[in-house]
Design an enzyme around this catalytic site. Sequence first.
Site, PDB file in Angstrom:
ATOM      1  N   ALA A 138     -29.184 -14.025   3.249  1.00  0.00           N
ATOM      2  CA  ALA A 138     -27.863 -14.136   2.627  1.00  0.00           C
ATOM      3  C   ALA A 138     -26.773 -13.561   3.524  1.00  0.00           C
ATOM      4  CB  ALA A 138     -27.866 -13.433   1.272  1.00  0.00           C
ATOM      5  N   ASP A 272     -31.772  -2.429  -1.078  1.00  0.00           N
ATOM      6  CA  ASP A 272     -31.061  -3.569  -0.480  1.00  0.00           C
ATOM      7  C   ASP A 272     -30.011  -4.075  -1.472  1.00  0.00           C
ATOM      8  OD1 ASP A 272     -30.402  -5.455   1.460  1.00  0.00           O
ATOM      9  OD2 ASP A 272     -31.903  -6.901   0.781  1.00  0.00           O
ATOM     10  N   GLY A 307     -29.820  -9.985  -1.433  1.00  0.00           N
ATOM     11  CA  GLY A 307     -29.990  -8.575  -1.745  1.00  0.00           C
ATOM     12  C   GLY A 307     -30.522  -8.428  -3.168  1.00  0.00           C
TER      13      GLY A 307
END
Length: 379
Positions: A138, A272, A307
């Site tokens: 991403a 994350d 994430g």
Amino acid sequence: MVQRRIRVDKLYTPTHVLHDATLIVENGKVIGIEEGGAFDVDYRGYSAAPGLVDTHTHGCGGIEVTLIKTTEELSKLAECYAKFGVTSFLPTTVSAPHEVIMRVAGIVKQYRGNGGKGARVLGLNLEGPYINPKRKGAQNPSAIRLPKVDEFNQYYEESGGLIRIMTIAPEVEGALSLIQHLSSIGVIVSIGHTDADYGTVMRAIALGASRATHLFDAMTGIHHRELGAAMALLDSEDVYIELITDLIHLRPETILFAIKYAGIHRVLAVTDSMPAAGLGDGEYELGGLRVIVKGGKATLPDGTLAGSVLTMDNALRNLVKIGLRLSDALRLTSTNPAQSIGEHSIGCLKPGCLADFIILDDALRIMATYVNGSVVYTA
């Protein structure tokens, strides 16, 4: 500073458990532990444990690390993490233009000089921009570029030497030279967002790489004819392994396999997390990309995981949920993350350690968070 005596039913060091213990804190450090004894802070009915340490997080409470423009925003971010039991963290950027990384590096340097409320900022983690576009996940492809030692040195100088970790794909042009440079100045090289094969990753490890960025995600996996990056990282005793323990990125069986294969001393949990952590479903941004959060899962519009919305207290509870003892789950969420970046006075709760700790109820909910012996959050 006035001495504080904090009594709890259980105290996790975390490898040992003491019952009916009084934690003695003075000048921001743990100076002693007694059985029973006099106390001035009463947490009987609860447990004390080392504060949680998140070494890979992109945001919380609507604030994105890569977009921060002031030390005040970083302070609010630190306060957000404290709600979830985090006492120390490494704010983590995604791939971004040069001037953006320079700005964040400068803010981290300024903040460390001024202090602040909430969780302790340990430095800066750069996840990119020196990664492989084929495994971008991403991250914004327009911000990904080839490694340059001179460019990195500008970030390092601007941060005041506070860059602690950098993710690199070892197969891209210039990566191996940068890996050696970073290792020589004490910056931890983490292998991630990589299309490298087993041999290339092994060479990078031999040259100084010592960490795996969210193992299995955004890297070549394990195949019976080509072992890939994941296997090289698992095979190397001198490499710490990050796992995103939201039970979305990895199946429980995969988490347990990694712990069993690598050994519990090498594995650490990370969130994350992106800015939606601590908030609800909705639409957000990460690195300039649109992210949709639905049912606790963060994705780009095409379904790519973006994430997570994981918080460290949930990471802890998830590890216990899949079968780990609480003491072992605390190692993965506190001790190991701290030791992975050379911080040996945090992630522990015994004499000589910093007084960074959390108070937990029986459901492992955060009742209070302490940093330097002072309360930064209460439920």
